[in-house]
Enzyme design. Structure first.
Site, PDB file in Angstrom:
ATOM      1  N   SER A   8      12.272  -7.768  42.397  1.00  0.00           N
ATOM      2  CA  SER A   8      11.036  -7.729  41.725  1.00  0.00           C
ATOM      3  C   SER A   8      11.121  -8.988  41.178  1.00  0.00           C
ATOM      4  O   SER A   8      10.914  -9.287  39.474  1.00  0.00           O
ATOM      5  CB  SER A   8      10.729  -6.816  40.668  1.00  0.00           C
ATOM      6  OG  SER A   8      11.450  -5.549  40.831  1.00  0.00           O
ATOM      7  N   LYS A  21       3.675  -4.195  42.957  1.00  0.00           N
ATOM      8  CA  LYS A  21       5.332  -3.721  41.675  1.00  0.00           C
ATOM      9  C   LYS A  21       4.925  -3.841  40.306  1.00  0.00           C
ATOM     10  O   LYS A  21       4.975  -3.387  39.832  1.00  0.00           O
ATOM     11  CB  LYS A  21       6.923  -4.534  42.365  1.00  0.00           C
ATOM     12  CG  LYS A  21       7.951  -4.174  41.371  1.00  0.00           C
ATOM     13  CD  LYS A  21       8.373  -2.985  41.772  1.00  0.00           C
ATOM     14  CE  LYS A  21       9.458  -3.091  40.202  1.00  0.00           C
ATOM     15  NZ  LYS A  21      10.186  -1.419  40.474  1.00  0.00           N
ATOM     16  N   LYS A  41      11.416  -7.368  31.681  1.00  0.00           N
ATOM     17  CA  LYS A  41      11.131  -8.828  32.513  1.00  0.00           C
ATOM     18  C   LYS A  41      10.126  -8.546  33.826  1.00  0.00           C
ATOM     19  O   LYS A  41       8.724  -9.728  33.397  1.00  0.00           O
ATOM     20  CB  LYS A  41      12.593  -9.329  33.691  1.00  0.00           C
ATOM     21  CG  LYS A  41      12.038 -10.020  34.562  1.00  0.00           C
ATOM     22  CD  LYS A  41      11.637  -9.506  36.526  1.00  0.00           C
ATOM     23  CE  LYS A  41      12.963  -8.963  36.706  1.00  0.00           C
ATOM     24  NZ  LYS A  41      12.691  -7.857  37.841  1.00  0.00           N
TER      25      LYS A  41
HETATM   26  P1  NAD Z   1      22.202  -5.544  38.467  1.00  0.00           P
HETATM   27  O1  NAD Z   1      21.562  -6.896  37.652  1.00  0.00           O
HETATM   28  O2  NAD Z   1      22.527  -4.752  38.547  1.00  0.00           O
HETATM   29  O3  NAD Z   1      22.230  -6.281  39.492  1.00  0.00           O
HETATM   30  C1  NAD Z   1      21.980  -7.730  39.860  1.00  0.00           C
HETATM   31  C2  NAD Z   1      23.137  -8.408  40.914  1.00  0.00           C
HETATM   32  O4  NAD Z   1      22.800  -9.417  41.177  1.00  0.00           O
HETATM   33  C3  NAD Z   1      24.755  -8.421  40.230  1.00  0.00           C
HETATM   34  O5  NAD Z   1      25.222  -7.498  40.720  1.00  0.00           O
HETATM   35  C4  NAD Z   1      24.422 -10.129  40.032  1.00  0.00           C
HETATM   36  O6  NAD Z   1      25.836 -10.597  40.303  1.00  0.00           O
HETATM   37  C5  NAD Z   1      23.894  -9.942  41.125  1.00  0.00           C
HETATM   38  N1  NAD Z   1      23.520 -11.975  41.527  1.00  0.00           N
HETATM   39  C6  NAD Z   1      23.038 -12.290  39.874  1.00  0.00           C
HETATM   40  N2  NAD Z   1      22.875 -13.436  40.594  1.00  0.00           N
HETATM   41  C7  NAD Z   1      23.822 -13.896  41.253  1.00  0.00           C
HETATM   42  C8  NAD Z   1      23.555 -15.580  42.028  1.00  0.00           C
HETATM   43  N3  NAD Z   1      23.094 -16.321  42.070  1.00  0.00           N
HETATM   44  N4  NAD Z   1      23.980 -15.298  43.209  1.00  0.00           N
HETATM   45  C9  NAD Z   1      25.082 -13.972  43.891  1.00  0.00           C
HETATM   46  N5  NAD Z   1      24.575 -12.559  43.241  1.00  0.00           N
HETATM   47  C10 NAD Z   1      23.754 -13.007  42.011  1.00  0.00           C
HETATM   48  O7  NAD Z   1      20.133  -5.046  38.510  1.00  0.00           O
HETATM   49  P2  NAD Z   1      20.110  -3.922  40.055  1.00  0.00           P
HETATM   50  O8  NAD Z   1      18.760  -3.207  38.226  1.00  0.00           O
HETATM   51  O9  NAD Z   1      20.524  -4.080  40.856  1.00  0.00           O
HETATM   52  O10 NAD Z   1      18.114  -4.653  39.678  1.00  0.00           O
HETATM   53  C11 NAD Z   1      17.748  -5.620  40.890  1.00  0.00           C
HETATM   54  C12 NAD Z   1      16.636  -6.133  41.766  1.00  0.00           C
HETATM   55  O11 NAD Z   1      15.362  -4.719  41.549  1.00  0.00           O
HETATM   56  C13 NAD Z   1      15.707  -6.486  40.359  1.00  0.00           C
HETATM   57  O12 NAD Z   1      14.301  -7.432  40.323  1.00  0.00           O
HETATM   58  C14 NAD Z   1      14.719  -5.768  39.528  1.00  0.00           C
HETATM   59  O13 NAD Z   1      13.722  -5.855  38.706  1.00  0.00           O
HETATM   60  C15 NAD Z   1      14.453  -4.354  40.596  1.00  0.00           C
HETATM   61  N6  NAD Z   1      14.809  -2.948  40.437  1.00  0.00           N
HETATM   62  C16 NAD Z   1      15.453  -2.148  39.330  1.00  0.00           C
HETATM   63  C17 NAD Z   1      15.259  -0.633  39.614  1.00  0.00           C
HETATM   64  C18 NAD Z   1      16.292  -0.680  38.159  1.00  0.00           C
HETATM   65  O14 NAD Z   1      16.003   0.594  38.626  1.00  0.00           O
HETATM   66  N7  NAD Z   1      17.565  -0.437  38.701  1.00  0.00           N
HETATM   67  C19 NAD Z   1      14.409  -0.582  40.349  1.00  0.00           C
HETATM   68  C20 NAD Z   1      13.417  -0.800  40.703  1.00  0.00           C
HETATM   69  C21 NAD Z   1      13.430  -1.905  41.125  1.00  0.00           C
END
Ligand code: NAD
Length: 297
Positions: free
Chosen positions: A97, A172, A240
């Site tokens: 997102s 979104k 965010k």
């Molecule tokens: P999270 O923090 O659990 O996972 C993010 C992952 O990205 C981590 O494993 C981190 O190590 C990795 N990462 C960060 N920087 C990196 C890089 N430079 N290279 C490689 N890996 C890297 O986040 P999430 O909850 O899985 O969310 C991910 C996306 O999905 C976000 O944009 C969030 O807004 C969106 N989202 C989340 C949810 C939710 O309920 N958690 C729901 C819908 C959408």
């Protein structure tokens, strides 16, 4: 059709999405800065790559599921990034997102190398990521969209092409306004009911079949009654998104009075040490104001 899929960002959402893609028969190459996350997917049958560039070299479809705009820019455009390794004709699907502005920038850079790009953020949180029933809102070219249907339906149930590049992430942002203001409205109602001394579980059963019923109500009331604030969708992630909402809205001339108050509630929760909690924790902001706790009787 089974594809060679690269997946970068194996967090709360990315890990179960990757597992579902493998279940659907796709071949997965993965990368994350967190080695534990990589190892658990390698155990499940994925191949680890040393960089986003290597992921792209080994894949026809490259998915990113990263926290925010700056991470996606770094992974796609940076040194040893996806675009250094992506073959002409391959497709990047960014499912994070992020802002419409950055999505459009990434699509333009990808196009220069003959690489297709879709923004395809999701809604439904961790439970629907695990079930493979995410709602996926897509922005990009129709032919590119058609070419990756089997991959998108490996993770989601309702997959909708909203429009051109940037339209998925714009949808979104709208989604996040509705979800988070819903949680805030529900929180006000729960705190009122708790302080008035009525049975919250009975109230929930009484109203959930009427117009106040919602996916938010069904997901968050049981969590709040269990005092379970483990994310799920964290305050950090939703803050965010609402920050991106406000920036985008102001840029195009749209005042958002309720969303701006919501952003202040998120800042208050951050100061209160709740940044890692689930966004159901919005209720705790209201509980503090009213000096009451929403719990089972
Ligand atoms: P999270 O923090 O659990 O996972 C993010 C992952 O990205 C981590 O494993 C981190 O190590 C990795 N990462 C960060 N920087 C990196 C890089 N430079 N290279 C490689 N890996 C890297 O986040 P999430 O909850 O899985 O969310 C991910 C996306 O999905 C976000 O944009 C969030 O807004 C969106 N989202 C989340 C949810 C939710 O309920 N958690 C729901 C819908 C959408």
């Amino acid at each position: 059709m089974e594809r060679k899929v690269g997946f970068i960002g194996l967090g709360i959402m990315g890990k179960p999405m990757t597992l579902n893609l493998m279940k659907a028969g796709h071949t997965l190459t993965v990368f994350d800065l967190n080695q534990e996350a990589v190892s658990s997917l390698v155990e499940a049958g994925a191949t680890a790559a040393a960089s986003p560039k290597k992921v792209a070299e080994n894949s026809d479809v490259i998915i990113t599921m990263l926290p925010a705009s700056k991470h996606v820019q770094e992974v796609v455009l940076g040194e040893n990034g996806v675009l250094e390794g992506a073959k002409e004709g391959s497709v990047i699907i960014d499912m994070s997102s992020i802002t419409p502005e950055v999505s459009k920038e990434l699509a333009a850079e990808a196009a220069k190398k003959g690489v297709g790009m879709l923004d395809a953020p999701v809604s439904g949180g961790e439970p629907k990521a695990i079930d493979g029933t995410l709602a996926i809102m897509v922005g990009g070219n129709e032919d590119v969209f058609e070419s990756v249907q089997s991959v998108l339906y490996g993770m989601g149930k309702d997959v909708t092409l909203v429009g051109d590049n940037g339209c998925g992430v714009t949808a979104k942002l709208a989604n996040q306004i509705i979800v988070n203001l819903n949680i805030a409205a529900m929180s006000e109602a729960l705190v009122l009911a708790a302080k008035a001394g009525i049975n919250i579980e009975k109230m929930y059963q009484a109203i959930r079949g009427g117009l106040a019923g919602s996916t938010v109500l069904d997901a968050k009331v049981p969590m709040i009654l269990d005092r379970n604030f483990v994310a799920g969708g964290s305050i950090a992630i939703n803050m965010k998104d609402i920050t991106n909402v406000m920036d985008t809205a102001h840029e195009i001339g749209v005042p958002l009075p309720l969303s701006s108050q919501l952003l202040e509630i998120f800042h208050a929760l951050k100061v209160d040490g709740k940044i890692k909690d689930d966004h159901g924790s919005i209720v705790r902001y209201y509980e503090k104001l009213a000096n009451v706790e929403v719990k089972r009787v």
